[in-house]
Design a protein around this motif. Sequence first.
Motif, short mmCIF file in Angstrom:
data_model
loop_
_atom_site.label_atom_id
_atom_site.label_comp_id
_atom_site.label_asym_id
_atom_site.label_seq_id
_atom_site.Cartn_x
_atom_site.Cartn_y
_atom_site.Cartn_z
N HIS A 249 -10.05 14.11 -7.91
CA HIS A 249 -10.71 12.70 -7.79
C HIS A 249 -9.82 11.70 -6.89
O HIS A 249 -10.28 10.55 -6.69
N ARG A 250 -8.78 12.07 -6.30
CA ARG A 250 -7.82 11.28 -5.77
C ARG A 250 -8.32 11.18 -4.31
O ARG A 250 -9.12 11.94 -3.62
N LEU A 307 1.18 6.62 2.38
CA LEU A 307 1.52 7.36 1.30
C LEU A 307 1.21 6.57 0.21
O LEU A 307 0.71 7.04 -0.86
N ALA A 308 1.60 5.27 0.11
CA ALA A 308 1.52 4.47 -1.07
C ALA A 308 -0.04 4.14 -1.16
O ALA A 308 -0.48 4.29 -2.29
N GLU A 309 -0.88 3.93 -0.29
CA GLU A 309 -2.32 3.89 -0.32
C GLU A 309 -3.04 5.36 -0.77
O GLU A 309 -4.01 5.27 -1.69
N ALA A 318 5.33 -1.66 -3.71
CA ALA A 318 4.92 -1.21 -5.08
C ALA A 318 5.25 0.50 -5.44
O ALA A 318 5.83 0.65 -6.45
N PHE A 319 5.01 1.06 -4.25
CA PHE A 319 5.00 2.39 -4.27
C PHE A 319 6.49 2.74 -4.42
O PHE A 319 7.11 3.76 -5.31
N GLN A 320 7.36 2.01 -3.75
CA GLN A 320 8.78 2.43 -3.52
C GLN A 320 9.53 2.15 -5.00
O GLN A 320 10.53 2.70 -5.39
N ARG A 321 8.95 0.94 -5.58
CA ARG A 321 9.50 0.71 -6.91
C ARG A 321 9.30 1.79 -7.84
O ARG A 321 10.06 2.08 -8.74
#
Length: 341
Positions: A249-250, A307-309, A318-321
């Motif tokens: 589902h991603r 990649l974050a999206e 937010a992804f890196q955190r």
Amino acid sequence: MLQPPVTIPIAFVHGMLSGIRARGGEALLDIDVALEDAGIAPALLDENGARITAEQYVALFALLMDRMDDEALGFLTRRLRRGSFALMTRSTLGARTFEVALRRVAHTFSLLQDDLSLVLLHEGPLAGFGVRLNIQPATHQNFLHELMLRVYWRLFAWLHGGRLVARRFDFGFELPPYADGYAKVFPGPLQFGQPLSAVWFDASALDTPVHRDAQEMQVFLAAAPANVILPRLAEQAVSARVRAVLQQHRPAWADLATTASVLHMSVSTLQRHLATEGTSFQALKDQLRRDLAIVRLNTSTVPLAVLAEELGFADSAAFQRAFKAWTGGAPGSYRRRAPAD
């Protein structure tokens, strides 16, 4: 449908290298070169939360075995030369019962090694297959025990026809700090600080006829070492199914209620099953996002914002955190370096 990726804690890489280091094998084999040849950045060894891809783990294991001509990776005083596992596996051809097959493996191993013995055990309604040390235990022995149990459990489960259930895994050492990584590798209750390391199963299995033939054995051996050292998510049935739904589902990322519906369960039933397997829906989602990120960073030049999206984060920051919380390091350290000209 694509299978969800798997990553391996860096602690297991340290374990894989510990026999070589303890015996001074670095004089014969440059560990940093071996890591780089397997696609692993040596700097990751200094990050306790780091992980590598399953492909990198298998590549390193195979590379070390080949370069050392030792399937035990320097842990034993006599090398377990390449082909030893295949020899033990082939010794089971024609075995009438599962017990006969186990005894043949143990006997063949005894012809190749003195440091360890493989022994058949009995405990009430359970039978076990254990690893008995014949030498003074070394401080680097944990990975050897883990490797022996993992490899021979997979062999025995395959010999039995894929239906053998592990009732318990015993370890001849105390609970290690990285034990949370055991759940995907050893599918059953775990006991530490035991007299010897062993895997236990129903004693009734010993009488099961063995039907594996030479052709099936060749296919099994051709898939080694991946099929005997990597985690098998299918052994945790519900967790594996949840990961598969999330993967399917991603990038929309199904929520708990949607996932339960797809699996034809109530939310409470799904949560109960996951708790039994020692995990939760959020933990599985975070682990999948972590593993997907590590694989993508190793195999592509995808920008961090993209990649974050893909992983469902609001932005790159937010992804890196989250990535640093998962692994202890920055995403950039997982980028595979371009080969030198």
